[in-house]
Design a protein around this motif. Structure first.
Motif, PDB file in Angstrom:
ATOM      1  N   ARG A 136       0.970  -1.123  -0.239  1.00  0.00           N
ATOM      2  CA  ARG A 136      -0.233  -0.120   0.324  1.00  0.00           C
ATOM      3  C   ARG A 136       0.680   1.282   0.382  1.00  0.00           C
ATOM      4  O   ARG A 136       0.111   2.460  -0.818  1.00  0.00           O
ATOM      5  CB  ARG A 136      -1.175   0.118   1.163  1.00  0.00           C
ATOM      6  N   SER A 137       2.206   1.122   0.467  1.00  0.00           N
ATOM      7  CA  SER A 137       3.050   2.198   0.429  1.00  0.00           C
ATOM      8  C   SER A 137       3.870   2.564  -0.582  1.00  0.00           C
ATOM      9  O   SER A 137       4.739   3.548  -0.667  1.00  0.00           O
ATOM     10  CB  SER A 137       3.905   2.278   1.717  1.00  0.00           C
ATOM     11  N   VAL A 138       3.852   1.777  -1.627  1.00  0.00           N
ATOM     12  CA  VAL A 138       4.516   1.430  -3.168  1.00  0.00           C
ATOM     13  C   VAL A 138       3.871   2.886  -3.712  1.00  0.00           C
ATOM     14  O   VAL A 138       2.823   3.478  -3.989  1.00  0.00           O
ATOM     15  CB  VAL A 138       4.068   0.796  -3.788  1.00  0.00           C
ATOM     16  N   ASP A 139       5.223   4.414  -4.123  1.00  0.00           N
ATOM     17  CA  ASP A 139       4.909   4.996  -4.934  1.00  0.00           C
ATOM     18  C   ASP A 139       4.426   5.382  -5.992  1.00  0.00           C
ATOM     19  O   ASP A 139       3.976   4.164  -7.036  1.00  0.00           O
ATOM     20  CB  ASP A 139       5.910   5.536  -5.513  1.00  0.00           C
ATOM     21  N   LYS A 140       2.861   5.918  -5.525  1.00  0.00           N
ATOM     22  CA  LYS A 140       1.466   6.110  -6.903  1.00  0.00           C
ATOM     23  C   LYS A 140       2.262   6.722  -8.200  1.00  0.00           C
ATOM     24  O   LYS A 140       1.240   6.121  -8.940  1.00  0.00           O
ATOM     25  CB  LYS A 140       0.066   6.438  -6.224  1.00  0.00           C
ATOM     26  N   LYS A 141       3.158   7.413  -7.989  1.00  0.00           N
ATOM     27  CA  LYS A 141       3.573   8.352  -9.863  1.00  0.00           C
ATOM     28  C   LYS A 141       4.071   6.946 -10.184  1.00  0.00           C
ATOM     29  O   LYS A 141       4.094   6.698 -11.380  1.00  0.00           O
ATOM     30  CB  LYS A 141       4.932   8.994  -9.076  1.00  0.00           C
ATOM     31  N   MET A 142       4.595   5.929  -9.805  1.00  0.00           N
ATOM     32  CA  MET A 142       5.594   4.619 -10.305  1.00  0.00           C
ATOM     33  C   MET A 142       4.173   3.836 -11.099  1.00  0.00           C
ATOM     34  O   MET A 142       5.047   3.708 -12.253  1.00  0.00           O
ATOM     35  CB  MET A 142       6.467   4.464  -8.990  1.00  0.00           C
ATOM     36  N   LEU A 143       3.752   3.840 -10.093  1.00  0.00           N
ATOM     37  CA  LEU A 143       2.719   3.148 -10.380  1.00  0.00           C
ATOM     38  C   LEU A 143       1.913   3.475 -11.924  1.00  0.00           C
ATOM     39  O   LEU A 143       1.542   2.538 -12.486  1.00  0.00           O
ATOM     40  CB  LEU A 143       1.471   2.036  -9.713  1.00  0.00           C
ATOM     41  N   GLU A 144       1.960   4.700 -11.457  1.00  0.00           N
ATOM     42  CA  GLU A 144       1.050   5.622 -12.629  1.00  0.00           C
ATOM     43  C   GLU A 144       1.762   5.677 -13.955  1.00  0.00           C
ATOM     44  O   GLU A 144       1.176   5.187 -15.203  1.00  0.00           O
ATOM     45  CB  GLU A 144       0.223   7.184 -11.744  1.00  0.00           C
ATOM     46  N   MET A 145       3.135   6.171 -13.842  1.00  0.00           N
ATOM     47  CA  MET A 145       4.178   5.713 -14.933  1.00  0.00           C
ATOM     48  C   MET A 145       4.173   4.493 -15.763  1.00  0.00           C
ATOM     49  O   MET A 145       4.255   4.494 -16.986  1.00  0.00           O
ATOM     50  CB  MET A 145       5.068   5.886 -14.444  1.00  0.00           C
ATOM     51  N   ALA A 146       3.894   3.470 -14.760  1.00  0.00           N
ATOM     52  CA  ALA A 146       3.705   1.779 -15.290  1.00  0.00           C
ATOM     53  C   ALA A 146       2.164   1.843 -15.890  1.00  0.00           C
ATOM     54  O   ALA A 146       3.035   1.815 -17.536  1.00  0.00           O
ATOM     55  CB  ALA A 146       4.252   1.426 -14.151  1.00  0.00           C
ATOM     56  N   ASP A 147       1.578   2.627 -16.095  1.00  0.00           N
ATOM     57  CA  ASP A 147       0.227   2.661 -16.964  1.00  0.00           C
ATOM     58  C   ASP A 147       0.609   3.082 -18.171  1.00  0.00           C
ATOM     59  O   ASP A 147       0.324   2.691 -19.026  1.00  0.00           O
ATOM     60  CB  ASP A 147      -0.602   3.048 -16.429  1.00  0.00           C
ATOM     61  N   VAL A 148       1.048   4.151 -17.835  1.00  0.00           N
ATOM     62  CA  VAL A 148       1.645   5.076 -19.044  1.00  0.00           C
ATOM     63  C   VAL A 148       2.295   4.524 -19.737  1.00  0.00           C
ATOM     64  O   VAL A 148       2.171   4.434 -21.784  1.00  0.00           O
ATOM     65  CB  VAL A 148       2.243   6.554 -18.779  1.00  0.00           C
ATOM     66  N   PHE A 149       3.405   3.812 -19.581  1.00  0.00           N
ATOM     67  CA  PHE A 149       3.884   2.752 -20.076  1.00  0.00           C
ATOM     68  C   PHE A 149       3.725   1.379 -20.594  1.00  0.00           C
ATOM     69  O   PHE A 149       4.490   0.407 -20.926  1.00  0.00           O
ATOM     70  CB  PHE A 149       5.425   3.282 -19.568  1.00  0.00           C
ATOM     71  N   LYS A 150       2.193   1.123 -20.166  1.00  0.00           N
ATOM     72  CA  LYS A 150       1.848   0.311 -20.369  1.00  0.00           C
ATOM     73  C   LYS A 150       2.961  -1.094 -19.807  1.00  0.00           C
ATOM     74  O   LYS A 150       3.016  -2.151 -20.331  1.00  0.00           O
ATOM     75  CB  LYS A 150       1.168  -0.371 -21.307  1.00  0.00           C
ATOM     76  N   MET A 151       3.202  -1.392 -18.853  1.00  0.00           N
ATOM     77  CA  MET A 151       4.429  -2.151 -18.332  1.00  0.00           C
ATOM     78  C   MET A 151       3.694  -3.636 -18.417  1.00  0.00           C
ATOM     79  O   MET A 151       2.363  -3.292 -17.721  1.00  0.00           O
ATOM     80  CB  MET A 151       4.809  -1.357 -16.997  1.00  0.00           C
ATOM     81  N   GLY A 152       4.491  -4.965 -17.565  1.00  0.00           N
ATOM     82  CA  GLY A 152       3.606  -5.951 -17.577  1.00  0.00           C
ATOM     83  C   GLY A 152       3.779  -6.196 -16.314  1.00  0.00           C
ATOM     84  O   GLY A 152       4.413  -5.827 -15.658  1.00  0.00           O
ATOM     85  N   ARG A 153       2.533  -7.293 -15.572  1.00  0.00           N
ATOM     86  CA  ARG A 153       2.951  -7.507 -14.469  1.00  0.00           C
ATOM     87  C   ARG A 153       4.496  -8.158 -13.898  1.00  0.00           C
ATOM     88  O   ARG A 153       3.879  -7.978 -13.066  1.00  0.00           O
ATOM     89  CB  ARG A 153       1.697  -8.521 -14.010  1.00  0.00           C
ATOM     90  N   ILE A 154       5.013  -8.601 -14.433  1.00  0.00           N
ATOM     91  CA  ILE A 154       6.704  -8.927 -14.408  1.00  0.00           C
ATOM     92  C   ILE A 154       7.240  -7.830 -14.026  1.00  0.00           C
ATOM     93  O   ILE A 154       7.999  -7.690 -12.821  1.00  0.00           O
ATOM     94  CB  ILE A 154       6.728  -9.987 -14.854  1.00  0.00           C
ATOM     95  N   SER A 155       7.101  -7.395 -14.684  1.00  0.00           N
ATOM     96  CA  SER A 155       7.641  -6.012 -15.216  1.00  0.00           C
ATOM     97  C   SER A 155       7.357  -4.439 -13.771  1.00  0.00           C
ATOM     98  O   SER A 155       8.164  -4.383 -12.728  1.00  0.00           O
ATOM     99  CB  SER A 155       8.060  -4.725 -16.212  1.00  0.00           C
ATOM    100  N   ARG A 156       6.363  -5.351 -13.035  1.00  0.00           N
ATOM    101  CA  ARG A 156       5.880  -3.880 -12.367  1.00  0.00           C
ATOM    102  C   ARG A 156       6.896  -4.655 -10.722  1.00  0.00           C
ATOM    103  O   ARG A 156       7.510  -3.761 -10.506  1.00  0.00           O
ATOM    104  CB  ARG A 156       4.419  -3.645 -11.941  1.00  0.00           C
ATOM    105  N   ILE A 157       6.306  -6.383 -11.138  1.00  0.00           N
ATOM    106  CA  ILE A 157       6.737  -6.589  -9.757  1.00  0.00           C
ATOM    107  C   ILE A 157       8.368  -6.363  -9.509  1.00  0.00           C
ATOM    108  O   ILE A 157       9.325  -6.063  -7.939  1.00  0.00           O
ATOM    109  CB  ILE A 157       6.736  -7.624  -9.875  1.00  0.00           C
ATOM    110  N   ARG A 158       9.256  -6.701 -10.482  1.00  0.00           N
ATOM    111  CA  ARG A 158      10.165  -7.093 -10.831  1.00  0.00           C
ATOM    112  C   ARG A 158      11.296  -5.104 -10.667  1.00  0.00           C
ATOM    113  O   ARG A 158      11.782  -5.146  -9.899  1.00  0.00           O
ATOM    114  CB  ARG A 158      11.052  -7.545 -12.179  1.00  0.00           C
ATOM    115  N   TYR A 159      10.803  -4.280 -10.703  1.00  0.00           N
ATOM    116  CA  TYR A 159      10.674  -2.748 -11.169  1.00  0.00           C
ATOM    117  C   TYR A 159      10.606  -1.701 -10.349  1.00  0.00           C
ATOM    118  O   TYR A 159      11.247  -1.177  -9.848  1.00  0.00           O
ATOM    119  CB  TYR A 159      10.989  -2.406 -12.770  1.00  0.00           C
ATOM    120  N   ILE A 160       9.697  -2.053  -9.633  1.00  0.00           N
ATOM    121  CA  ILE A 160       8.537  -1.247  -8.587  1.00  0.00           C
ATOM    122  C   ILE A 160       8.288  -1.700  -7.610  1.00  0.00           C
ATOM    123  O   ILE A 160       8.654  -1.558  -6.147  1.00  0.00           O
ATOM    124  CB  ILE A 160       7.367  -0.860  -9.532  1.00  0.00           C
ATOM    125  N   TYR A 161       7.889  -3.039  -7.308  1.00  0.00           N
ATOM    126  CA  TYR A 161       6.851  -3.769  -6.412  1.00  0.00           C
ATOM    127  C   TYR A 161       8.913  -3.834  -5.072  1.00  0.00           C
ATOM    128  O   TYR A 161       8.312  -4.221  -4.213  1.00  0.00           O
ATOM    129  CB  TYR A 161       6.106  -4.316  -6.434  1.00  0.00           C
TER     130      TYR A 161
END
Length: 250
Positions: A136-161
């Motif tokens: 829940r404390s993951v940076d929301k801006k990073m998640l928004e950026m992931a949406d913009v660049f259409k990152m897949g779930r695996i990439s989100r886990i690896r590079y953000i979470y």
């Protein structure tokens, strides 16, 4: 390293002085008596069998508790209803004393896998609450950026979470491993499964073999510490640079 050695020698000296002052082997055994007892125990086949049985059961319980906590935390973070349903259950598990857990699980599952079940139940809420808060404390801006660049779930886990959850992984695991071993050993002392470290502790207490009691206690602490170090080593390999995820371009 030198400082730690000096501190260790200091406390061993305090232990030895206390033992000599009390001068009663039943009340307190000194460091040398504990070492001798450990050496004698190491000659017995049941000693290694006890180590193996306790290590397998408690370690597996901690791993299952970790897996369950992470999975449930992920579900709760994704679906608010799941978190609301699980909240009373987690609170109850946290509030129930370990002794009550042990007695209930002893009635339901018997004593052979008692330490496994108890270690899993004790560690699961630790991982659940820590990972839920971390997600829940993951940076929301990073998640928004992931949406913009259409990152897949695996990439989100690896590079953000994973980078965001690094402090949670190490802190929760350190606490959970210690709690898992303490609760698992307590379960073995109460449930008395044969050829386990908890059973060795109980037999030492029954026969007033304080040197063996200290020796078994030392082995439980040692295995717990080694388990935590092994986890940190594996987590360090995952993150690199002693647990710090190396910077990579997305």
């Amino acid at each position: 390293m030198k400082k730690k050695l000096i501190i260790t020698i200091f406390w061993l000296a305090v232990w030895e002085i206390a033992s000599r002052c009390i001068n009663n082997q039943i009340l307190i055994a000194g460091p040398w008596d504990t070492v001798k007892a450990l050496y004698e125990m190491s000659k017995e086949k049941d000693f290694y069998l006890s180590l193996k049985n306790s290590f397998v059961n408690i370690s597996l319980g901690i791993i299952l508790g970790c897996a369950a906590g992470v999975i449930l935390a992920s579900l709760s973070a994704g679906v608010s209803l799941v978190g609301e349903v699980l909240s009373p259950f987690i609170k109850v598990i946290k509030a129930i004393p370990v002794a009550s857990f042990v007695v209930m699980m002893l009635l339901w599952f018997g004593n052979k896998k008692l330490s496994l079940v108890i270690a899993a139940l004790i560690t699961m809420p630790i991982f659940y609450l820590s990972f839920l808060e971390g997600i829940r404390s993951v940076d929301k801006k990073m998640l928004e950026m992931a949406d913009v660049f259409k990152m897949g779930r695996i990439s989100r886990i690896r590079y953000i979470y994973l980078p965001s959850l690094r402090p949670v992984v190490f802190s929760s695991a350190s606490l959970a491993i210690g709690m898992g071993w303490r609760s698992g050993a307590a379960a073995e002392v109460i449930g008395q499964p044969l050829k386990t470290m908890g059973n060795g502790l109980y037999r030492a207490k029954i026969f007033l073999e304080t040197d063996r009691l200290f020796a078994w206690t030392f082995m439980i602490i040692l295995v717990s510490v080694l388990s935590e170090k092994a986890f940190r080593l594996l987590a360090g390999l995952l993150y690199g640079n002693n647990g710090k995820k190396s910077d990579k371009k997305i």
